[in-house]
Design an enzyme around this catalytic site. Structure first.
Site, PDB file in Angstrom:
ATOM      1  N   ALA A  95       0.845  -1.198   0.000  1.00  0.00           N
ATOM      2  CA  ALA A  95       0.000   0.000   0.000  1.00  0.00           C
ATOM      3  C   ALA A  95       0.876   1.242   0.000  1.00  0.00           C
ATOM      4  CB  ALA A  95      -0.920  -0.010   1.211  1.00  0.00           C
ATOM      5  N   ASN A  96       0.280   2.415   0.167  1.00  0.00           N
ATOM      6  CA  ASN A  96       1.041   3.663   0.270  1.00  0.00           C
ATOM      7  C   ASN A  96       0.345   4.586   1.267  1.00  0.00           C
ATOM      8  OD1 ASN A  96      -0.885   5.502  -1.193  1.00  0.00           O
ATOM      9  ND2 ASN A  96      -0.504   4.005  -2.817  1.00  0.00           N
TER      10      ASN A  96
END
Ligand code: CTP
Ligand code: CA
Length: 227
Positions: free
Chosen positions: A33-34
């Site tokens: 993810a980020n």
């Protein structure tokens, strides 16, 4: 809170907004993810609805309520986001603010990967589809106005100009997302509006204000395009 876009500006228009990060599975319990919070994309969806548009918000996993008066579609991965956007077409305007994961694990496990006496899992990555470029390059059903973001940590304007050309969108809102700016997850944003005809730098504004100003700008452009 300042309402910058006149109400009714986008009456009769359908706007598709992407927002948030995507989650790319490694196995059933892990993902890539980020740091995107979805705040900017969600604020844009809200501002478009307040300007009278019918809004479809395609959101990755975020910790935000669904905006009122907006149809929100929840997705996890980049490929799911692309499918949801395609399903939401046709639209007059696309604003793609999601921080789409660039890569996914090609060999994602169907079972949880277990530790094995210090041997490391061998994850191979593959590139995700570019949703903004895919939709901007459609020959049929392309929204009349396509807006992208360029999240950069250096050479912001130069990189944004390259992205505008490469992806085929009409506007790019470029921002510096270096950790020191606090943009990722924060409440304010300093953006540069990049088009073929030049660059306009906006003052540091709240994400709500950036959204209102963008919708006012987009509404003026769409208005001018009317026969
Ligand atoms: N974008 C997208 N699909 C992707 C990657 C990016 O739709 N797979 C969109 C984003 O929503 C944003 C724009 O493209 O509007 C630019 O995203 P960004 O991550 O800045 O650009 P990339 O082309 O992925 O380049 P890089 O991350 O290498 O800078
Ligand atoms: Ca990227």
């Amino acid at each position: 809170e300042r309402l910058l876009a006149p109400s009714g500006l986008l009456a009769g228009k359908h706007v598709i907004v992407t927002s948030g990060p995507t989650h790319e599975p490694i196995d059933p319990v892990r993902y890539i993810a980020n740091r995107s919070s979805g705040k900017q994309g969600h604020a844009i969806a809200k501002a478009a609805a307040e300007a009278g548009a019918r809004v479809t918000l395609i959101s990755g996993p975020v910790d935000l309520p669904d905006p009122k008066g907006v149809t929100t579609v929840h997705v996890e991965s980049a490929r799911e986001m692309l499918t949801a956007v395609e399903k939401a077409l046709p639209a007059d305007i696309g604003v793609f603010a999601a921080a789409v994961a660039d890569w996914r694990v090609a060999n994602a496990g169907e079972q949880k990967i277990k530790k094995k006496d210090g041997a490391l899992p061998n994850l191979s990555l593959t590139e995700n589809p570019d949703i903004l470029a895919t939709i901007s390059r459609l020959t049929q059903n392309r929204p009349a106005l396509m807006v992208g973001f360029a999240a950069e940590t250096e050479n912001v304007i130069e990189h944004a100009k390259q992205k505008l050309a490469k992806k085929g969108c009409d506007l790019i809102l470029a921002n510096d997302v270096s950790p020191a700016t606090g943009v990722m997850g924060g409440e304010s944003n300093t953006v540069h509006l990049v088009t073929k005809s030049g660059v306009e730098t906006w003052p540091t504004l709240s994400k709500t204000e950036v959204a209102g100003r963008l919708i006012a700008h987009v509404g003026a452009l769409i208005g001018d395009a009317k026969p």
